[in-house]
Design an enzyme around this catalytic site. Structure first.
Site, PDB file in Angstrom:
ATOM      1  N   LYS A  53      -8.249 -16.565  11.788  1.00  0.00           N
ATOM      2  CA  LYS A  53      -9.021 -17.464  10.915  1.00  0.00           C
ATOM      3  C   LYS A  53     -10.084 -18.194  11.728  1.00  0.00           C
ATOM      4  O   LYS A  53     -11.228 -18.341  11.286  1.00  0.00           O
ATOM      5  CB  LYS A  53      -8.088 -18.462  10.218  1.00  0.00           C
ATOM      6  CG  LYS A  53      -7.233 -17.813   9.135  1.00  0.00           C
ATOM      7  CD  LYS A  53      -6.092 -18.710   8.658  1.00  0.00           C
ATOM      8  CE  LYS A  53      -5.149 -17.917   7.754  1.00  0.00           C
ATOM      9  NZ  LYS A  53      -3.928 -18.636   7.384  1.00  0.00           N
ATOM     10  N   GLN A  97      -0.734 -24.017   8.267  1.00  0.00           N
ATOM     11  CA  GLN A  97      -0.209 -22.648   8.304  1.00  0.00           C
ATOM     12  C   GLN A  97       1.275 -22.640   7.949  1.00  0.00           C
ATOM     13  O   GLN A  97       2.067 -23.407   8.498  1.00  0.00           O
ATOM     14  CB  GLN A  97      -0.435 -22.030   9.700  1.00  0.00           C
ATOM     15  CG  GLN A  97       0.035 -20.591   9.837  1.00  0.00           C
ATOM     16  CD  GLN A  97      -0.742 -19.628   8.949  1.00  0.00           C
ATOM     17  OE1 GLN A  97      -1.939 -19.785   8.739  1.00  0.00           O
ATOM     18  NE2 GLN A  97      -0.066 -18.615   8.429  1.00  0.00           N
ATOM     19  N   ASP A 120      -6.943 -23.977   0.974  1.00  0.00           N
ATOM     20  CA  ASP A 120      -5.891 -22.970   0.857  1.00  0.00           C
ATOM     21  C   ASP A 120      -5.449 -22.817  -0.609  1.00  0.00           C
ATOM     22  O   ASP A 120      -4.749 -21.869  -0.943  1.00  0.00           O
ATOM     23  CB  ASP A 120      -4.694 -23.433   1.690  1.00  0.00           C
ATOM     24  CG  ASP A 120      -4.148 -22.353   2.578  1.00  0.00           C
ATOM     25  OD1 ASP A 120      -4.765 -21.278   2.666  1.00  0.00           O
ATOM     26  OD2 ASP A 120      -3.076 -22.580   3.175  1.00  0.00           O
TER      27      ASP A 120
HETATM   28  N1  GUN Z   1       1.098 -18.002   5.574  1.00  0.00           N
HETATM   29  C1  GUN Z   1       0.981 -16.784   5.026  1.00  0.00           C
HETATM   30  N2  GUN Z   1      -0.082 -16.758   4.187  1.00  0.00           N
HETATM   31  C2  GUN Z   1      -0.625 -17.985   4.206  1.00  0.00           C
HETATM   32  C3  GUN Z   1      -1.737 -18.582   3.530  1.00  0.00           C
HETATM   33  O1  GUN Z   1      -2.460 -17.988   2.744  1.00  0.00           O
HETATM   34  N3  GUN Z   1      -1.968 -19.876   3.823  1.00  0.00           N
HETATM   35  C4  GUN Z   1      -1.192 -20.576   4.678  1.00  0.00           C
HETATM   36  N4  GUN Z   1      -1.499 -21.853   4.906  1.00  0.00           N
HETATM   37  N5  GUN Z   1      -0.153 -20.063   5.314  1.00  0.00           N
HETATM   38  C5  GUN Z   1       0.119 -18.773   5.070  1.00  0.00           C
END
Ligand code: GUN
Length: 296
Positions: A53, A97, A120
């Site tokens: 990311k 995350q 998110d």
């Molecule tokens: N863990 C797996 N997929 C995601 C996501 O789309 N966002 C976040 N914050 N954590 C994740």
């Protein structure tokens, strides 16, 4: 006949180029979109996601910073960091995350994020607005799935979409998104889960079958109608001594067997994963635009 492969990484690259152009335009007015990523602990897969990311932000010309907290971080310290990020003007978006270490309360952490920075799309306010068809930040993986379908010519309208998995990140919000009376929605949606009776009887009715349960290879060819469109959201590490890293990534779909039967299929890796990141960047750019307009 072999299925058409829906290459999410190519669709995502196109989206990221559009986003980079939008970032450059906004930066010319003095606003550089910024994303804060919060990573707690040492889960190797989460570390890879967060690194990817960060790289994607840099490629798009965005500012990003990762706040890496130790695994033993207590809830109060995590919430205090989120409070700081909520008021830090460098960041238009905040991502916590998931999964968090087991002793932390995930729902409370997500709720602490200012909904205006919830790029998110996981905050209850964002999800409630989405459910009611109001404008909001859409959750990244569900909107990535929707974009792959639309940009590949598979409008969900009127189709029977069967989603296997009911997580808060994918299954539940994806069902809400695809059932909306809105462009990209209007599907008839069925959600299957661990208590579903006669899973194959239901999945075989799917025009579009979406696997999102996190079980490697669980969607076998006998669960798929010939000619279905199959979207694989799973990203699972399975041991593989032949690989340098000692593992390989596989989806929730038994790819080779299902690809021989489906009309179209997304691969893992290179399918939905890159789309999730592209949608995160898109939401972050939108958040920066909203903030720039508010400060004018
Ligand atoms: N863990 C797996 N997929 C995601 C996501 O789309 N966002 C976040 N914050 N954590 C994740």
């Amino acid at each position: 006949m072999a299925a058409r492969v829906l290459k999410g990484n190519e669709i995502a690259a196109g989206l990221r180029a559009e986003i980079a152009a939008g970032v450059a335009e906004l930066a010319a007015t003095g606003v550089r979109p910024g994303l804060a990523a919060v990573l707690v602990g040492d889960d190797p897969a989460s570390a890879v996601y967060v690194r990817n990311k960060g790289r994607a932000c840099a490629d798009a010309g965005m500012f990003s910073e990762t706040f890496h907290l130790p695994a033993e971080t207590v809830q109060a310290d995590l919430l205090a960091l989120i409070d700081c990020l909520n008021t830090d003007p460098r960041f238009h978006g905040i991502l916590v995350q998931l999964p968090l270490p087991g002793h932390l309360n995930e729902a409370a952490a997500i709720e602490r994020v200012d909904p205006r920075k919830d790029v998110d799309g996981l905050h209850p306010v964002s999800q409630g607005r989405m459910l009611q068809g109001e404008p909001t930040y859409l959750p990244c993986t569900p909107s990535g799935v929707q974009q792959v379908l639309l940009r590949s010519g598979y409008d969900p309208a009127g189709r029977h979409v069967v989603i296997v998995g009911r997580s808060n990140i994918v299954g539940k919000p994806l069902a809400a998104l695809l059932m909306q009376r809105a462009p990209g929605g209007n599907a008839t949606v069925t959600v299957c889960h661990t208590r579903t009776r006669d899973l194959p009887g239901i999945t075989r009715q799917a025009d579009i079958l979406i696997a999102a349960m996190g079980v490697p290879g669980a969607i076998t060819a006998d669960l798929v109608r010939a000619g279905a469109v199959v979207i694989d959201v799973g990203i699972n590490r399975v041991d593989d001594a032949a690989r340098r890293r000692g593992y390989r990534l596989v989806g929730d779909v038994d790819y080779a067997a299902v690809a021989a039967k489906a009309e179209a299929i997304t691969p893992v890796p290179g399918g939905i994963g890159p789309m999730t990141i592209a949608m995160l960047l898109s939401n972050t750019l939108d958040a920066a635009r909203v903030s720039a307009n508010a400060n004018q």
